[in-house]
Design a protein around this motif. Structure first.
Motif, PDB file in Angstrom:
ATOM      1  N   ASP A 159       0.736  -1.467   0.081  1.00 15.27           N
ATOM      2  CA  ASP A 159      -0.018   0.053  -0.013  1.00 15.27           C
ATOM      3  C   ASP A 159       0.638   1.109  -0.154  1.00 15.27           C
ATOM      4  OD1 ASP A 159       1.525   0.428   2.524  1.00 15.27           O
ATOM      5  OD2 ASP A 159      -0.882   0.057   3.444  1.00 15.27           O
ATOM      6  N   GLY A 160       2.404   1.339   0.000  1.00 17.45           N
ATOM      7  CA  GLY A 160       3.254   2.656  -0.189  1.00 17.45           C
ATOM      8  C   GLY A 160       3.744   2.609   0.922  1.00 17.45           C
ATOM      9  N   THR A 161       3.441   2.764   2.112  1.00 21.32           N
ATOM     10  CA  THR A 161       3.555   2.655   3.611  1.00 21.32           C
ATOM     11  C   THR A 161       4.740   2.105   3.905  1.00 21.32           C
ATOM     12  OG1 THR A 161       2.243   1.171   4.413  1.00 21.32           O
ATOM     13  CG2 THR A 161       1.020   3.352   4.596  1.00 21.32           C
ATOM     14  N   ARG A 162       5.570   2.748   4.450  1.00 15.52           N
ATOM     15  CA  ARG A 162       7.031   2.117   4.406  1.00 15.52           C
ATOM     16  C   ARG A 162       6.814   1.949   6.429  1.00 15.52           C
ATOM     17  NH1 ARG A 162      13.187   6.248   4.630  1.00 15.52           N
ATOM     18  NH2 ARG A 162      12.380   7.574   6.257  1.00 15.52           N
ATOM     19  N   GLN A 163       7.951   0.273   6.736  1.00 17.04           N
ATOM     20  CA  GLN A 163       8.154  -0.054   7.886  1.00 17.04           C
ATOM     21  C   GLN A 163       9.664   0.187   7.432  1.00 17.04           C
ATOM     22  OE1 GLN A 163       5.864  -0.865  10.949  1.00 17.04           O
ATOM     23  NE2 GLN A 163       7.843  -0.951  11.421  1.00 17.04           N
ATOM     24  N   ILE A 164      10.242   0.884   9.013  1.00 21.31           N
ATOM     25  CA  ILE A 164      11.662   0.964   8.902  1.00 21.31           C
ATOM     26  C   ILE A 164      11.593  -0.541   9.951  1.00 21.31           C
ATOM     27  CG2 ILE A 164      13.426   1.970  10.053  1.00 21.31           C
ATOM     28  CD1 ILE A 164      13.095   5.049   8.261  1.00 21.31           C
ATOM     29  N   VAL A 165      12.862  -0.975   9.851  1.00 23.52           N
ATOM     30  CA  VAL A 165      13.241  -2.298  10.486  1.00 23.52           C
ATOM     31  C   VAL A 165      14.316  -2.028  11.591  1.00 23.52           C
ATOM     32  CG1 VAL A 165      14.161  -5.088  10.147  1.00 23.52           C
ATOM     33  CG2 VAL A 165      12.507  -3.489   8.596  1.00 23.52           C
ATOM     34  N   ASP A 166      15.256  -1.433  10.858  1.00 27.83           N
ATOM     35  CA  ASP A 166      15.790  -0.506  12.003  1.00 27.83           C
ATOM     36  C   ASP A 166      16.982   0.352  11.205  1.00 27.83           C
ATOM     37  OD1 ASP A 166      16.939  -0.410  14.422  1.00 27.83           O
ATOM     38  OD2 ASP A 166      18.466  -3.018  14.277  1.00 27.83           O
ATOM     39  N   PHE A 167      17.674   0.737  12.615  1.00 30.61           N
ATOM     40  CA  PHE A 167      18.802   1.531  11.770  1.00 30.61           C
ATOM     41  C   PHE A 167      20.282   1.443  12.210  1.00 30.61           C
ATOM     42  CE2 PHE A 167      15.155   4.112  13.648  1.00 30.61           C
ATOM     43  CZ  PHE A 167      14.617   5.165  12.409  1.00 30.61           C
ATOM     44  N   ALA A 220      32.175 -14.348  16.785  1.00 35.14           N
ATOM     45  CA  ALA A 220      32.001 -12.925  17.030  1.00 35.14           C
ATOM     46  C   ALA A 220      30.832 -13.183  15.995  1.00 35.14           C
ATOM     47  CB  ALA A 220      33.664 -12.366  17.527  1.00 35.14           C
ATOM     48  N   ILE A 221      31.273 -13.249  15.230  1.00 38.37           N
ATOM     49  CA  ILE A 221      29.851 -12.341  13.847  1.00 38.37           C
ATOM     50  C   ILE A 221      28.813 -13.199  13.971  1.00 38.37           C
ATOM     51  CG2 ILE A 221      29.530 -12.246  11.270  1.00 38.37           C
ATOM     52  CD1 ILE A 221      32.964 -11.461  10.904  1.00 38.37           C
ATOM     53  N   LEU A 222      28.326 -13.728  14.330  1.00 39.36           N
ATOM     54  CA  LEU A 222      27.211 -14.543  14.966  1.00 39.36           C
ATOM     55  C   LEU A 222      26.791 -13.790  16.204  1.00 39.36           C
ATOM     56  CD1 LEU A 222      25.543 -16.833  13.763  1.00 39.36           C
ATOM     57  CD2 LEU A 222      26.746 -19.176  15.169  1.00 39.36           C
ATOM     58  N   TRP A 223      27.631 -13.075  16.763  1.00 41.18           N
ATOM     59  CA  TRP A 223      27.043 -12.648  18.047  1.00 41.18           C
ATOM     60  C   TRP A 223      26.291 -11.890  17.195  1.00 41.18           C
ATOM     61  CZ3 TRP A 223      29.141  -8.261  19.839  1.00 41.18           C
ATOM     62  CH2 TRP A 223      28.303  -7.458  20.498  1.00 41.18           C
ATOM     63  N   ALA A 224      27.377 -10.950  16.661  1.00 45.19           N
ATOM     64  CA  ALA A 224      26.883  -9.669  16.347  1.00 45.19           C
ATOM     65  C   ALA A 224      25.289  -9.728  15.943  1.00 45.19           C
ATOM     66  CB  ALA A 224      27.539  -8.710  15.384  1.00 45.19           C
ATOM     67  N   ALA A 225      24.906 -10.277  14.865  1.00 45.32           N
ATOM     68  CA  ALA A 225      24.015 -11.297  13.936  1.00 45.32           C
ATOM     69  C   ALA A 225      23.073 -11.367  15.197  1.00 45.32           C
ATOM     70  CB  ALA A 225      23.645 -12.162  13.135  1.00 45.32           C
ATOM     71  N   SER A 226      23.244 -12.021  16.480  1.00 41.90           N
ATOM     72  CA  SER A 226      22.448 -12.444  16.806  1.00 41.90           C
ATOM     73  C   SER A 226      21.615 -11.308  17.986  1.00 41.90           C
ATOM     74  CB  SER A 226      22.690 -13.264  18.469  1.00 41.90           C
ATOM     75  OG  SER A 226      23.183 -14.841  17.649  1.00 41.90           O
ATOM     76  N   ARG A 227      22.544 -10.388  17.843  1.00 41.16           N
ATOM     77  CA  ARG A 227      21.901  -9.231  18.646  1.00 41.16           C
ATOM     78  C   ARG A 227      21.078  -8.251  17.884  1.00 41.16           C
ATOM     79  NH1 ARG A 227      25.299  -4.133  18.787  1.00 41.16           N
ATOM     80  NH2 ARG A 227      25.455  -3.184  20.681  1.00 41.16           N
ATOM     81  N   ASP A 228      21.582  -8.009  16.705  1.00 37.69           N
ATOM     82  CA  ASP A 228      20.617  -7.684  15.594  1.00 37.69           C
ATOM     83  C   ASP A 228      19.256  -8.209  16.080  1.00 37.69           C
ATOM     84  OD1 ASP A 228      22.445  -6.291  14.296  1.00 37.69           O
ATOM     85  OD2 ASP A 228      23.273  -7.142  12.938  1.00 37.69           O
ATOM     86  N   GLU A 229      19.209  -9.427  15.571  1.00 42.69           N
ATOM     87  CA  GLU A 229      18.214 -10.200  15.992  1.00 42.69           C
ATOM     88  C   GLU A 229      17.351  -9.386  17.184  1.00 42.69           C
ATOM     89  OE1 GLU A 229      18.041 -14.640  15.449  1.00 42.69           O
ATOM     90  OE2 GLU A 229      15.760 -14.651  15.294  1.00 42.69           O
ATOM     91  N   ALA A 230      18.083  -9.959  18.223  1.00 43.01           N
ATOM     92  CA  ALA A 230      17.511  -9.208  19.457  1.00 43.01           C
ATOM     93  C   ALA A 230      16.143  -7.836  19.833  1.00 43.01           C
ATOM     94  CB  ALA A 230      18.570  -9.862  20.559  1.00 43.01           C
ATOM     95  N   MET A 231      17.652  -7.318  18.542  1.00 43.20           N
ATOM     96  CA  MET A 231      16.959  -5.592  18.507  1.00 43.20           C
ATOM     97  C   MET A 231      15.401  -5.290  17.661  1.00 43.20           C
ATOM     98  SD  MET A 231      20.012  -2.981  18.250  1.00 43.20           S
ATOM     99  CE  MET A 231      21.069  -3.869  17.788  1.00 43.20           C
ATOM    100  N   VAL A 232      15.631  -6.465  16.716  1.00 41.89           N
ATOM    101  CA  VAL A 232      14.189  -6.446  15.864  1.00 41.89           C
ATOM    102  C   VAL A 232      13.061  -7.685  16.350  1.00 41.89           C
ATOM    103  CG1 VAL A 232      13.007  -7.807  14.217  1.00 41.89           C
ATOM    104  CG2 VAL A 232      15.362  -6.838  13.695  1.00 41.89           C
TER     105      VAL A 232
END
Lengths: 244, 244
Positions: free
Chosen positions: B69-77, B127-139
């Motif tokens: 419908d044209g609206t946008r959802q910002i997922v994260d910054f 460590a990179i898997l940790w960073a990805a997990s942290r990103d997921e936790a934020m979402v």
């Protein structure tokens, strides 16, 4: 050497990496410490630390967060082949709780096991990073769903996503799948009331699109349902191995 | 060998892994292909495939999904030290778009580079898997926020989370931080209207808790704000290296 290639996690990671015999053996080795958990009793509590991660081998689990006001938000459902609490181990404190929906079997995975496996094959590390990315993509879809989709589209999208995930591990097809979830589970996952879920499911059934009854989801008209839900499974990435 | 230890990604991963000299050099090597992108122009489009991943070195980016419908959802910054599109590379098709909010500098990272780095040190993979997990936790936190938190708590929580993330890479402290976001960004991220965001920010300011004005967030009473937002930073996992 006799390597079972039908472990759900192995099936799932094979979508991303064409696994070598050595990698299959490593994955098999991650499934040595099998545990059984009963339906309805939390395996991991929100705020708990020092717990293990698991790979779900059979059954369904839901991960959820309790809000200060006592309501619960279901973050996602885990099906065979999914990690339980991998994020919690890496982040040390679990940011959510896990509750088996039916009796389940899960393999305990220690951080050392993962490090050891990564040391032997970086391709496996990439595959697990892929699986974590896919999990994140699903949470993003749910975020967008709650933020912007109406109830009918949200439920249709959810049933299609589950079907697609289950088909990947051999537990469903284009006709449908077994599903132990209640309307309360759907309500808490989708930010709706159980009454609302019930009404929408009836609408979808009466429209000849999909029936969810007595533990089974049956697709009547998959094409029309996909169109209604604007379901694009690209974020689930089932296009075949990227790493040959 | 002269190794810059002040790269934002290095600072961030050091929270999880006590990095060796060789690992620092590897991370440094991932920052060789620097690119500049202008504010307001998408770097990656939703649905695009074959694109690269980046590590953000300076500036702010938002990732978002456009709805039918044209609206946008910002997922994260994304802030310095964050990956841009790592998930998109692994999942092949980008499930969202990236738009720089200000002019940015980012290092391009190829899948081969990552595989090569993982092969040399599995700790870096973890460590990179940790960073990805942290990103997921934020979402997940954002999902819970949109699903269950009221507007005041949602905005307070959001400003605290950003502050905590920025402090980790040396771009903020308990007093506050520079922030180029507009009220429209906050609205699209938090599922609110810009008018509503404006009203809540005024409330928070008048209550003597926090001021967000002219590109700067200033905490007036951090303790009370943390209490109001029920902000528990455990999911950001800043407790010091797990892997020594």
């Amino acid at each position: 050497m006799n390597i079972p290639v039908n472990l759900p996690l192995t099936r799932k990671l094979s979508t991303f990496v064409a696994l070598s015999k050595a990698e299959l053996a490593l994955l098999d080795h991650l499934h040595q410490r099998n545990r059984f958990f009963s339906a309805g009793r939390d395996m991991v509590h929100q705020g708990q630390s020092g717990q293990a991660a698991y790979v779900l081998m059979s059954g369904w689990v839901c991960s959820y967060k309790l809000q200060p006001d006592g309501t619960r938000q279901i973050v996602d459902f885990q099906i065979p082949g999914d990690f339980l609490g991998l994020r919690s181990v890496l982040l040390r404190t679990s940011d959510h709780s896990f509750e088996p929906i039916v009796d389940i079997e899960a393999a305990e995975v220690l951080t050392e096991d993962l490090l050891e496996a990564f040391a032997q094959t970086p391709r496996l590390a990439t595959a697990i990073l892929w699986a974590a990315s896919r999990d994140e993509a699903m949470v993003v879809e749910h975020l967008v769903g709650i933020g912007r989709r109406d109830a009918v589209v949200r439920i249709a999208h959810f049933l299609l996503e589950l079907g697609s995930r289950l088909a990947l591990v051999g537990l469903g097809d284009t006709k449908g799948y077994d599903c132990p979830l209640t309307q309360y589970h759907l309500a808490d996952a989708l930010g709706l009331s159980a009454v609302h879920v019930n009404r929408v499911l009836r609408q979808l059934r009466e429209a000849g699109l999909v029936t969810f009854r007595e533990g089974h989801v049956r697709f009547h008209d998959l094409d029309r349902l996909v169109k209604l839900a604007d379901f694009d499974p690209a974020y689930l990435d089932h296009a075949g191995p990227l790493l040959k």
